[in-house]
Design an enzyme around this catalytic site. Structure first.
Site, PDB file in Angstrom:
ATOM      1  N   LYS A   1      -7.277  39.492  40.253  1.00  8.42           N
ATOM      2  CA  LYS A   1      -8.622  39.785  40.734  1.00  8.42           C
ATOM      3  C   LYS A   1      -9.616  38.750  40.195  1.00  8.42           C
ATOM      4  O   LYS A   1      -9.477  38.265  39.068  1.00  8.42           O
ATOM      5  CB  LYS A   1      -8.988  41.203  40.279  1.00  8.42           C
TER       6      LYS A   1
ATOM      7  N   SER B   1     -12.310  48.499  44.139  1.00  6.81           N
ATOM      8  CA  SER B   1     -12.912  47.189  44.310  1.00  6.81           C
ATOM      9  C   SER B   1     -11.882  46.057  44.369  1.00  6.81           C
ATOM     10  O   SER B   1     -12.227  44.927  44.714  1.00  6.81           O
ATOM     11  CB  SER B   1     -13.890  46.912  43.158  1.00  6.81           C
TER      12      SER B   1
ATOM     13  N   SER C   1     -10.164  51.657  41.376  1.00  5.41           N
ATOM     14  CA  SER C   1     -10.135  50.359  42.052  1.00  5.41           C
ATOM     15  C   SER C   1      -8.767  49.688  42.141  1.00  5.41           C
ATOM     16  O   SER C   1      -8.626  48.671  42.813  1.00  5.41           O
ATOM     17  CB  SER C   1     -11.130  49.405  41.394  1.00  5.41           C
TER      18      SER C   1
END
Length: 451
Positions: free
Chosen positions: A77, A155, A179
């Site tokens: 990420k 996310s 997330s």
């Protein structure tokens, strides 16, 4: 069905493929103009990845394998530091920031274990939404029903799509309120949110220090366990799946099913029926503390208070460059004072103790990861009211486990031709090893990986 880490290692050991071939395939999928690569990745490290893959193949030819992720393409990420690169956190605000001097601790561990870093994945700006919509870098479409352009979940949006579309074998996301588990649910993957303290956070951009955790999205429970061992710097111990008839599993009687759609309800009910058929003891129980959490977090909770502490200077200087929907949530933390925060700390500890006492008789608690299938991106872009209502609904169930400081898996429980649905399997803090075993046992009877 996605290949697992173990299956790929077997193919590498037999000479049926190479790290160079796997890495080239991943990069080709990222660079495919007809695919989702451009919206899935914020940065791609093609040259470095190919060089690392060549080195991995040379080591394997010499009889050396650093770990079970040796030679396998991975992604991380875009809030994990990568030395020499700016850590954007999915934003446009930090484009002029200084590049990171060192890799994030867990990135460093994975690289030393032989994983091949192909790129950093897209995300909700500063990790502050469960939807995965990003106005700065684009929004990758969920792997399911791409023609309808459905949200990937956030996310860790790019992480979910990258794994589901074969752009990396596994990805590392963060989970503050779901997330990792939400994009896993929407993309038909397995995601693991570990007990937060087990995985170091050095070099990871924080959202909420009290709730953040770091973990993998991958093809199976075993894949998640293999990666988790590297993230925690522990020797990998093969997952032992207990017999289902020895398991006692709890299902909350209320709250987690509010607003559920027919598709998720049907997939969840089928999963429970399959587990009962195989002998698992499943009991519906009352957990009234779950229903108390919205009131406890009515002012914004830890996430708003702690996000404000991180962003207050930057948002005052460059607030107009933020996604307005992210900025508005961060700004809620401005009105949480010290007394409110201390009260929240005390309330959380009492809440955890109460929930743990209700779960102590059980191996895990089961619930839908998300109560609805992935909605359309455009519908949420067009309406603030729908955006925030949907975001709250999608985050609701996973957030329970973050507030518990627990550990949780999301397992795909839908049939192959249906919309992806996640089954959350959760437990209190430090039950990670047992939870992975329970998850492996459950996984064996679910439609996608059942044998």
């Amino acid at each position: 069905m996605l290949a697992t880490i173990t299956e790929l290692q077997r193919a590498l050991d037999r000479g049926e493929t190479t790290s160079v071939a796997l890495t080239r395939q991943a990069l080709d999928r990222i660079q495919d103009e007809n695919g989702e690569g451009a919206a899935t990745f914020i940065e791609v490290f093609a040259e470095q990845a190919m060089q690392a893959a060549q080195a991995s193949d040379l080591l394997r030819a010499a009889g050396l394998r650093r770990s079970l992720v040796e030679g396998l393409p991975m992604s991380v990420k875009n809030l994990f530091d990568i030395a020499g690169h700016i850590t954007l956190g999915g934003s446009a605000v930090l484009q002029d920031a200084e590049p990171a001097e060192h890799h994030a601790a867990i990135v460093d561990r994975l690289l030393k274990a032989g994983a091949i870093l192909v790129g950093s994945t897209n995300m909700t700006e500063f990790a502050f939404s469960g939807l995965g919509i990003n106005p700065h870098h684009g929004t990758p479409r969920s792997a399911w029903d791409r023609d309808s352009a459905r949200i990937p979940g956030g996310s860790s949006s790019g992480s979910g799509v990258a794994v589901a579309q074969g752009m990396s074998v596994f990805s590392i996301g963060t989970d503050t309120g779901g997330s990792i588990r939400i994009p896993s649910a929407f993309n038909g993957l397995t995601g693991f949110k570990p007990t937060a303290e087990r995985v170091p956070s050095e070099g990871a951009m924080p959202l909420s220090r009290s709730l953040d955790s770091n973990g993998p999205l991958a093809a199976s429970v075993e894949c998640c366990a293999i990666v988790d061992a590297i993230l925690t710097d522990q020797p990998y111990v093969p997952v032992v799946a207990p017999a289902l008839e020895t398991l006692r599993l709890a299902v909350p009687a209320s709250f987690v099913f509010d607003g559920i759609d027919d598709t998720v309800r049907a997939a969840f009910d089928r999963a429970i029926a399959l587990l009962r058929e195989q002998g698992a003891q499943i009991e519906e129980i009352d957990i009234p503390e779950f229903e108390q959490l919205p009131h406890i977090n009515r002012q914004g909770g830890f996430v708003c208070a702690e996000a404000w502490s991180v962003h207050r200077d930057l948002i005052q200087a460059k607030g107009e460059q933020y996604d307005p929907r992210v900025a508005s949530r961060i700004m809620r933390g401005k009105n949480i004072d010290c007394a409110d925060y201390i009260e929240l700390l005390d309330t959380r500890q009492a809440w955890i103790a109460a929930v743990e006492s209700r779960l102590e008789r059980f191996d895990a608690v089961l619930m839908p990861t998300v109560p609805v299938i992935a909605p359309r991106i455009q519908d949420l872009i067009e309406s603030d009211d729908l955006y925030f209502a949907t975001n709250g609904l999608i985050l609701r169930n996973p957030t329970l486990i973050n507030f518990l400081d627990g550990c949780a898996l999301s397992l795909p429980c839908h049939a192959p031709d249906e919309a992806p649905v996640g089954l959350m399997v959760a437990a209190p803090a430090y039950h990670d090893e047992h939870l992975l075993g329970v998850g492996a046992a459950i996984e064996r009877v679910l439609p996608l990986r059942g044998r």
